[in-house]
Design an enzyme around this catalytic site. Structure first.
Site, PDB file in Angstrom:
ATOM      1  N   ARG A   1       0.862  -1.189   0.000  1.00  0.00           N
ATOM      2  CA  ARG A   1       0.000   0.000   0.000  1.00  0.00           C
ATOM      3  C   ARG A   1       0.896   1.235   0.000  1.00  0.00           C
ATOM      4  NH1 ARG A   1      -3.297  -2.525   4.981  1.00  0.00           N
ATOM      5  NH2 ARG A   1      -4.494  -4.072   3.817  1.00  0.00           N
TER       6      ARG A   1
ATOM      7  N   ARG B   1     -10.602   3.404   5.830  1.00  0.00           N
ATOM      8  CA  ARG B   1      -9.146   3.281   5.718  1.00  0.00           C
ATOM      9  C   ARG B   1      -8.689   3.637   4.306  1.00  0.00           C
ATOM     10  NH1 ARG B   1      -6.400  -2.349   7.344  1.00  0.00           N
ATOM     11  NH2 ARG B   1      -7.023  -2.929   5.233  1.00  0.00           N
TER      12      ARG B   1
ATOM     13  N   ARG C   1     -12.759  -9.090   1.393  1.00  0.00           N
ATOM     14  CA  ARG C   1     -12.380  -9.078   2.800  1.00  0.00           C
ATOM     15  C   ARG C   1     -13.613  -9.203   3.712  1.00  0.00           C
ATOM     16  NH1 ARG C   1      -6.938  -6.778   3.774  1.00  0.00           N
ATOM     17  NH2 ARG C   1      -5.910  -7.216   1.819  1.00  0.00           N
TER      18      ARG C   1
HETATM   19  N1  LIG Z   1      -1.123 -16.678   8.074  1.00  0.00           N
HETATM   20  C1  LIG Z   1      -0.624 -15.455   7.981  1.00  0.00           C
HETATM   21  N2  LIG Z   1      -1.445 -14.409   7.868  1.00  0.00           N
HETATM   22  C2  LIG Z   1      -0.899 -13.178   7.808  1.00  0.00           C
HETATM   23  C3  LIG Z   1       0.495 -12.968   7.849  1.00  0.00           C
HETATM   24  N3  LIG Z   1       0.723 -11.638   7.770  1.00  0.00           N
HETATM   25  C4  LIG Z   1      -0.486 -11.043   7.689  1.00  0.00           C
HETATM   26  N4  LIG Z   1      -1.470 -11.972   7.715  1.00  0.00           N
HETATM   27  C5  LIG Z   1      -2.911 -11.785   7.693  1.00  0.00           C
HETATM   28  O1  LIG Z   1      -3.325 -11.501   6.376  1.00  0.00           O
HETATM   29  C6  LIG Z   1      -4.515 -10.750   6.419  1.00  0.00           C
HETATM   30  C7  LIG Z   1      -4.407  -9.581   5.465  1.00  0.00           C
HETATM   31  O2  LIG Z   1      -3.413  -8.691   5.898  1.00  0.00           O
HETATM   32  P1  LIG Z   1      -3.220  -7.299   5.161  1.00  0.00           P
HETATM   33  O3  LIG Z   1      -3.119  -7.535   3.692  1.00  0.00           O
HETATM   34  O4  LIG Z   1      -2.101  -6.576   5.812  1.00  0.00           O
HETATM   35  O5  LIG Z   1      -4.601  -6.562   5.373  1.00  0.00           O
HETATM   36  P2  LIG Z   1      -5.364  -6.019   6.656  1.00  0.00           P
HETATM   37  O6  LIG Z   1      -5.632  -7.157   7.595  1.00  0.00           O
HETATM   38  O7  LIG Z   1      -6.593  -5.477   6.073  1.00  0.00           O
HETATM   39  O8  LIG Z   1      -4.500  -4.974   7.292  1.00  0.00           O
HETATM   40  C8  LIG Z   1      -4.696 -10.343   7.873  1.00  0.00           C
HETATM   41  O9  LIG Z   1      -5.676 -11.195   8.442  1.00  0.00           O
HETATM   42  C9  LIG Z   1      -3.364 -10.587   8.504  1.00  0.00           C
HETATM   43  O10 LIG Z   1      -3.496 -10.924   9.869  1.00  0.00           O
HETATM   44  C10 LIG Z   1       1.336 -14.098   7.978  1.00  0.00           C
HETATM   45  O11 LIG Z   1       2.545 -14.033   8.027  1.00  0.00           O
HETATM   46  N5  LIG Z   1       0.730 -15.301   8.027  1.00  0.00           N
HETATM   47  N1  LIG Z   2     -11.917   1.159  17.788  1.00  0.00           N
HETATM   48  C1  LIG Z   2     -11.888   1.785  16.604  1.00  0.00           C
HETATM   49  N2  LIG Z   2     -12.836   2.664  16.281  1.00  0.00           N
HETATM   50  C2  LIG Z   2     -12.834   3.278  15.085  1.00  0.00           C
HETATM   51  N3  LIG Z   2     -11.899   3.095  14.135  1.00  0.00           N
HETATM   52  C3  LIG Z   2     -10.916   2.211  14.401  1.00  0.00           C
HETATM   53  C4  LIG Z   2     -10.849   1.505  15.633  1.00  0.00           C
HETATM   54  N4  LIG Z   2      -9.756   0.704  15.605  1.00  0.00           N
HETATM   55  C5  LIG Z   2      -9.164   0.887  14.402  1.00  0.00           C
HETATM   56  N5  LIG Z   2      -9.848   1.799  13.674  1.00  0.00           N
HETATM   57  C6  LIG Z   2      -9.569   2.251  12.290  1.00  0.00           C
HETATM   58  O1  LIG Z   2     -10.021   1.216  11.436  1.00  0.00           O
HETATM   59  C7  LIG Z   2      -9.173   1.096  10.304  1.00  0.00           C
HETATM   60  C8  LIG Z   2      -8.642  -0.330  10.215  1.00  0.00           C
HETATM   61  O2  LIG Z   2      -7.728  -0.565  11.266  1.00  0.00           O
HETATM   62  P1  LIG Z   2      -6.389  -1.426  11.042  1.00  0.00           P
HETATM   63  O3  LIG Z   2      -5.599  -1.307  12.289  1.00  0.00           O
HETATM   64  O4  LIG Z   2      -5.772  -1.050   9.750  1.00  0.00           O
HETATM   65  O5  LIG Z   2      -7.053  -2.875  10.919  1.00  0.00           O
HETATM   66  P2  LIG Z   2      -6.420  -4.299  10.590  1.00  0.00           P
HETATM   67  O6  LIG Z   2      -4.949  -4.202  10.815  1.00  0.00           O
HETATM   68  O7  LIG Z   2      -7.091  -5.224  11.545  1.00  0.00           O
HETATM   69  O8  LIG Z   2      -6.777  -4.585   9.176  1.00  0.00           O
HETATM   70  C9  LIG Z   2      -8.064   2.118  10.474  1.00  0.00           C
HETATM   71  O9  LIG Z   2      -8.366   3.243   9.680  1.00  0.00           O
HETATM   72  C10 LIG Z   2      -8.105   2.442  11.967  1.00  0.00           C
HETATM   73  O10 LIG Z   2      -7.693   3.776  12.209  1.00  0.00           O
END
Ligand SMILES: Nc1nc2c(ncn2[C@@H]2O[C@H](COP(=O)(O)OP(=O)(O)O)[C@@H](O)[C@H]2O)c(=O)[nH]1
Ligand SMILES: Nc1ncnc2c1ncn2[C@@H]1O[C@H](COP(=O)(O)OP(=O)(O)O)[C@@H](O)[C@H]1O
Length: 394
Positions: free
Chosen positions: A172, A265, A276
């Site tokens: 990203r 986000r 997702r």
């Molecule tokens: N099994 C596994 N899942 C991962 C790993 N790293 C990230 N993920 C998972 O992949 C999913 C997608 O992650 P990401 O693309 O960063 O998107 P986000 O969860 O929306 O922030 C999330 O559920 C993460 O927890 C990894 O090393 N192994």
């Molecule tokens: N408790 C909350 N209330 C409102 N917004 C939140 C809260 N926790 C996280 N966010 C927002 O939600 C979005 C997704 O959070 P993020 O940490 O990227 O999620 P994930 O890593 O689980 O995918 C971000 O923009 C974050 O700032």
């Protein structure tokens, strides 16, 4: 191999030849088991090599060796532990670098044997001190995992380290290679998975994600508590591995709120958002009912959720950073000999009865791949009465 090995140590003499390239001029190969199953010794290139007796074929085979290997040394002593690992102590090496475990029948090794279809052993370095268990955080996309982890790392920078995963998804805008993820080609990652370099991996939202053994090692070596942000499938794999961890599932207050956060986000296309959200449903069901997770955290109000996370991790009082274990700064003698009493290994210089080193194994945590934490090392002046009756091993 089938059956768990029963170990009896049998040091071989210099000049031993087994038809492979193990040699014993600099390191004494060691045979284990009443059926002589494991052979650890120096090889021509001076590295430590391992061979396993294949009963069905009646000969020694080279197993797939996972984990970081110990550096070459001038010999070693080996002690079988619990029929699933061998303690290897390197002679003439510093105490900080010289204590290793060769896992031969742990859960991790058995899993890898199934995946790789070969005989497998795994090295794991003994690490002193009592670093806390790694923390695995899972939950649907957009729930706030990354946000909570960032808060924790910001407040406790010397205490926590993030396990940087590999992924085949595109970065990203704000994401940096090697900090947020190791962004990688699918073919490269698939090859590394085959080579046993990953602790776990999973296909998530159409991309491959995985935690390399090294990602966890780097954090552990820095004396920090490792945080893994992985999906539910990954959490299940880690649960089945020998990496003892705390498993936390983060749940949104509702699916509507989850969708709102994901859209706000602004990092995904519409198609990716829909994918997702579809996956979120299944993740929520598995997260709450699979028995994988020790704790479920509701992320409604962010500050409250963060406070609850800190409580779970024992960080809600007056917390000072865990001090790194002080280096022992001692070299293991070249003529060391080893005795074992219960869970304690006594290291002596030759037949000396004074100035002994004790390795207490009763507090060991985790294991291969990579590091076995919780090794308690201390010095004693001499053997006290309580140590009488131990078994001389080598
Ligand atoms: N099994 C596994 N899942 C991962 C790993 N790293 C990230 N993920 C998972 O992949 C999913 C997608 O992650 P990401 O693309 O960063 O998107 P986000 O969860 O929306 O922030 C999330 O559920 C993460 O927890 C990894 O090393 N192994
Ligand atoms: N408790 C909350 N209330 C409102 N917004 C939140 C809260 N926790 C996280 N966010 C927002 O939600 C979005 C997704 O959070 P993020 O940490 O990227 O999620 P994930 O890593 O689980 O995918 C971000 O923009 C974050 O700032």
């Amino acid at each position: 191999m089938g059956e768990a090995p029963a170990f009896i140590e049998d040091d071989l003499q210099k000049g031993f030849s087994n038809g492979f390239d193990l040699k014993s001029e600099d390191a004494t190969p060691t045979v284990f088991g009443n059926k002589a199953q494991y052979l650890i010794g120096g090889a021509d290139d001076e590295s430590i090599r391992v061979q396993v007796l294949d009963h069905s074929r009646g000969g020694w085979v080279n197993p797939t060796v996972l984990g970081t290997k110990p550096k070459p040394c001038k010999g070693h002593s080996a002690v079988p532990l619990n029929e699933d690992r061998i303690l290897v102590i390197q002679k003439g090496t510093s105490l900080d670098d010289g204590v290793w475990f060769l896992e031969v029948d742990t859960q991790y090794v058995r899993e890898q044997r199934k995946i790789l279809g070969t005989e497998v052993v795994a090295w794991s370095k003994g690490v002193k001190g009592n670093a806390e268990k790694p923390v695995v955080i899972s939950g649907p996309s957009g729930v706030g995992k990354g946000t909570l982890i960032s808060m924790l790392m910001k407040e406790f920078p010397s205490m926590f380290g993030f396990s940087v995963s590999h992924t085949t998804r595109a970065p990203r805008n704000m994401e940096k290679d090697s900090i947020h993820y190791h962004f990688t080609e699918r073919s490269v990652m698939e090859k590394e998975i085959k080579d046993g370099k990953f602790l776990e991996f999973a296909s998530v939202h159409g991309n491959l994600y995985g935690t390399s053994v090294e990602a966890v090692e780097v954090v552990t070596d820095a004396g920090k508590r490792c945080i893994l942000d992985i999906d539910v499938q990954g959490a299940r794999s880690v649960r089945a591995s020998s990496l003892e961890a705390i498993f936390i599932f983060v749940s949104p207050p509702s699916m509507e709120e989850l969708e709102k956060r994901l859209r706000a986000r602004g990092t995904e296309t519409e198609e990716q958002i829909l994918k997702r959200l579809r996956n979120a449903q299944a993740e929520m069901e598995q997260g709450k009912s699979s028995g994988i997770f020790d704790h479920i955290l509701y992320n409604d109000n962010l500050e409250e959720c963060y406070e609850n996370l800190k409580k779970l991790l024992g960080l809600d009082g007056n917390v000072t950073a865990t001090p790194k274990s002080s280096p022992y700064g001692v070299d293991l003698p070249l003529d060391l000999s080893i005795s074992k009493i219960d869970q304690k290994i006594i290291i002596k210089r030759g037949s000396a009865t004074e100035n002994l080193i004790v390795l207490d194994l009763s507090t060991l945590k985790g294991g291969a791949p990579g590091r076995t934490r919780g090794l308690n090392v201390y010095a004693i002046d001499s053997l006290t009465d309580e140590l009488n009756g131990f078994n001389q091993l080598s």
